[in-house]
Design a protein around this motif. Structure first.
Motif, PDB file in Angstrom:
ATOM      1  N   GLY A 151       8.824  -3.046   4.903  1.00 10.31           N
ATOM      2  CA  GLY A 151      10.010  -2.258   4.569  1.00 10.31           C
ATOM      3  C   GLY A 151      11.043  -2.330   5.677  1.00 10.31           C
ATOM      4  N   HIS A 152      12.187  -1.723   5.429  1.00 11.85           N
ATOM      5  CA  HIS A 152      13.251  -1.699   6.430  1.00 11.85           C
ATOM      6  C   HIS A 152      12.778  -0.964   7.681  1.00 11.85           C
ATOM      7  N   LEU A 153      13.001  -1.565   8.832  1.00 11.73           N
ATOM      8  CA  LEU A 153      12.555  -0.977  10.096  1.00 11.73           C
ATOM      9  C   LEU A 153      13.751  -0.487  10.901  1.00 11.73           C
ATOM     10  N   GLN A 154      13.732   0.806  11.201  1.00 14.72           N
ATOM     11  CA  GLN A 154      14.792   1.385  12.041  1.00 14.72           C
ATOM     12  C   GLN A 154      14.452   1.144  13.509  1.00 14.72           C
ATOM     13  N   LYS A 155      15.472   0.961  14.309  1.00 14.54           N
ATOM     14  CA  LYS A 155      15.247   0.635  15.724  1.00 14.54           C
ATOM     15  C   LYS A 155      14.431   1.704  16.444  1.00 14.54           C
ATOM     16  N   ILE A 160      -4.626  -8.855   3.799  1.00 14.09           N
ATOM     17  CA  ILE A 160      -3.350  -8.456   4.398  1.00 14.09           C
ATOM     18  C   ILE A 160      -2.816  -7.239   3.646  1.00 14.09           C
ATOM     19  N   LEU A 161      -2.439  -6.211   4.398  1.00 12.34           N
ATOM     20  CA  LEU A 161      -1.919  -4.970   3.820  1.00 12.34           C
ATOM     21  C   LEU A 161      -0.484  -4.773   4.273  1.00 12.34           C
ATOM     22  N   GLY A 162       0.394  -4.463   3.348  1.00 16.40           N
ATOM     23  CA  GLY A 162       1.816  -4.317   3.659  1.00 16.40           C
ATOM     24  C   GLY A 162       2.290  -2.891   3.456  1.00 16.40           C
ATOM     25  N   GLU A 163       2.857  -2.324   4.507  1.00 15.75           N
ATOM     26  CA  GLU A 163       3.390  -0.953   4.416  1.00 15.75           C
ATOM     27  C   GLU A 163       4.908  -0.952   4.530  1.00 15.75           C
ATOM     28  N   ASN A 164       5.547  -0.046   3.825  1.00 13.34           N
ATOM     29  CA  ASN A 164       7.004   0.059   3.831  1.00 13.34           C
ATOM     30  C   ASN A 164       7.533   0.987   4.915  1.00 13.34           C
ATOM     31  N   ARG A 165       6.704   1.935   5.328  1.00 12.39           N
ATOM     32  CA  ARG A 165       7.183   2.929   6.283  1.00 12.39           C
ATOM     33  C   ARG A 165       6.202   3.087   7.437  1.00 12.39           C
ATOM     34  N   VAL A 166       6.745   3.156   8.640  1.00 16.14           N
ATOM     35  CA  VAL A 166       5.929   3.310   9.846  1.00 16.14           C
ATOM     36  C   VAL A 166       5.087   4.581   9.770  1.00 16.14           C
ATOM     37  N   GLN A 167       5.726   5.676   9.338  1.00 15.59           N
ATOM     38  CA  GLN A 167       5.039   6.966   9.284  1.00 15.59           C
ATOM     39  C   GLN A 167       3.792   6.912   8.407  1.00 15.59           C
ATOM     40  N   MET A 205       2.473  -8.298  11.975  1.00 14.00           N
ATOM     41  CA  MET A 205       3.694  -9.019  11.613  1.00 14.00           C
ATOM     42  C   MET A 205       4.727  -8.032  11.084  1.00 14.00           C
ATOM     43  N   ILE A 206       5.978  -8.263  11.434  1.00 18.02           N
ATOM     44  CA  ILE A 206       7.094  -7.499  10.871  1.00 18.02           C
ATOM     45  C   ILE A 206       7.891  -8.467  10.011  1.00 18.02           C
ATOM     46  N   GLN A 207       7.874  -8.229   8.685  1.00 18.01           N
ATOM     47  CA  GLN A 207       8.493  -9.172   7.746  1.00 18.01           C
ATOM     48  C   GLN A 207       9.968  -8.882   7.485  1.00 18.01           C
ATOM     49  N   SER A 208      10.485  -7.818   8.078  1.00 21.54           N
ATOM     50  CA  SER A 208      11.803  -7.337   7.654  1.00 21.54           C
ATOM     51  C   SER A 208      12.844  -7.326   8.766  1.00 21.54           C
ATOM     52  N   VAL A 209      12.834  -8.364   9.601  1.00 25.96           N
ATOM     53  CA  VAL A 209      13.833  -8.459  10.676  1.00 25.96           C
ATOM     54  C   VAL A 209      15.121  -9.037  10.087  1.00 25.96           C
ATOM     55  N   ASP A 210      16.199  -8.274  10.203  1.00 28.71           N
ATOM     56  CA  ASP A 210      17.453  -8.711   9.563  1.00 28.71           C
ATOM     57  C   ASP A 210      18.651  -8.707  10.505  1.00 28.71           C
ATOM     58  N   SER A 211      18.389  -8.541  11.807  1.00 33.65           N
ATOM     59  CA  SER A 211      19.496  -8.601  12.774  1.00 33.65           C
ATOM     60  C   SER A 211      18.954  -8.966  14.154  1.00 33.65           C
ATOM     61  N   TYR A 212      19.833  -9.514  14.980  1.00 34.79           N
ATOM     62  CA  TYR A 212      19.429  -9.846  16.346  1.00 34.79           C
ATOM     63  C   TYR A 212      19.112  -8.565  17.127  1.00 34.79           C
ATOM     64  N   GLU A 213      19.874  -7.505  16.863  1.00 36.46           N
ATOM     65  CA  GLU A 213      19.668  -6.235  17.579  1.00 36.46           C
ATOM     66  C   GLU A 213      18.257  -5.698  17.339  1.00 36.46           C
ATOM     67  N   THR A 227       0.795  -1.233   0.000  1.00 36.21           N
ATOM     68  CA  THR A 227       0.000   0.000   0.000  1.00 36.21           C
ATOM     69  C   THR A 227       0.828   1.285   0.000  1.00 36.21           C
ATOM     70  N   LYS A 228       2.107   1.165  -0.248  1.00 34.46           N
ATOM     71  CA  LYS A 228       2.994   2.341  -0.292  1.00 34.46           C
ATOM     72  C   LYS A 228       2.437   3.388  -1.260  1.00 34.46           C
ATOM     73  N   THR A 229       2.257   4.592  -0.784  1.00 36.60           N
ATOM     74  CA  THR A 229       1.743   5.770  -1.521  1.00 36.60           C
ATOM     75  C   THR A 229       0.274   5.650  -1.953  1.00 36.60           C
ATOM     76  N   ILE A 230      -0.396   4.569  -1.569  1.00 36.66           N
ATOM     77  CA  ILE A 230      -1.798   4.391  -1.976  1.00 36.66           C
ATOM     78  C   ILE A 230      -2.717   5.002  -0.915  1.00 36.66           C
ATOM     79  N   PRO A 231      -3.673   5.851  -1.314  1.00 33.60           N
ATOM     80  CA  PRO A 231      -4.566   6.485  -0.332  1.00 33.60           C
ATOM     81  C   PRO A 231      -5.541   5.501   0.299  1.00 33.60           C
ATOM     82  N   PRO A 232      -5.998   5.779   1.526  1.00 35.54           N
ATOM     83  CA  PRO A 232      -6.876   4.853   2.257  1.00 35.54           C
ATOM     84  C   PRO A 232      -8.123   4.430   1.490  1.00 35.54           C
TER      85      PRO A 232
END
Length: 229
Positions: A79-83, A53-60, A95-103, A35-40
């Motif tokens: 999308g990539h999730l910053q800590k 199921i709806l997938g977003e790239n950015r938390v904001q 669900m968070i599909q983009s976990v790429d580190s233990y941290e 749904t990136k850039t797609i209006p509600p």
């Protein structure tokens, strides 16, 4: 919104053919609408036509949409999730599909624990070893999953990957095959707190190949909503 109906029907037909080739039912394949850039209101049209199921790239962006789309739906962070955004993500997504580190997993564990919930995650693999893409290296995945499995408020539910873009989708088949092999290997280990249910791979351009190679979760943007403006 008629075009969305048509797109979904075409998508389901292609899924049916690809699933048949891999000896599975189309019902086994989960569609994540990107749904990136797609209006509600446009997202709502897809939900009204059966998307769950709806997938977003950015938390904001998710923060602006989640409450506005109604129905029996779940939101996935793809999308990539910053800590520093994890505290918001654990509230917004199922669900968070983009976990790429233990941290990152440890931060999710901490924040989910504060809410008294267990967060479903997929471990993202950089299957093409591309510098422009996120994800843990293929060889690191088994050890990373073992470490993440020790976290009380995180549950590993499978793997996610973005294959390199190739003009001919057939050229990405080896990457998808390698992902399936990794998925099967980890599943066979029957690790505690790891439930290998989802292999999330395949997008509008190459999802039919991904399904043929074992994907059961595809992430589709253009194939549902049309080209982004």
């Amino acid at each position: 919104m008629e075009i969305i109906q048509q797109n979904i029907e075409k998508l389901k037909l292609k899924i049916k053919h690809a699933a048949a080739k891999s000896g599975r039912s189309p019902e086994d394949i989960h569609i994540v609408a990107v749904t990136k850039t797609i209006p509600p209101e446009t997202i709502q049209a897809a939900v009204d036509r059966g998307i769950k199921i709806l997938g977003e790239n950015r938390v904001q962006e998710a923060q602006q949409k989640v409450g506005l789309v109604k129905g029996d739906i779940s939101w996935h962070m793809i999308g990539h999730l910053q800590k520093n955004k994890v505290k918001y993500a654990v509230k917004l997504f199922s669900m968070i599909q983009s976990v790429d580190s233990y941290e990152l997993a440890a931060e999710i564990d901490k924040r989910a624990g504060m809410l008294g919930k267990v967060m479903d995650v997929l471990i993202q693999v950089n299957i093409g070893r591309e510098k422009t893409k996120f994800g843990a290296e293929y060889e690191e995945i088994p050890e990373l999953i073992k470490k993440v499995s020790t976290l009380a408020h995180v549950k590993v539910r499978g793997l996610m990957a973005i294959a390199p873009f190739k003009e001919d989708p057939e050229d990405v088949r080896p990457f998808f095959r390698k992902m399936r092999e990794l998925f099967t290997k980890i599943k066979s280990q029957e690790l505690e707190n790891v439930e290998m249910s989802f292999l999330s791979m395949g997008m509008t351009h190459d999802f039919h190949i991904a399904i043929e190679e074992g994907s059961n979760m595809i992430r589709i943007g253009t194939g549902i909503f049309g080209p982004r403006g």
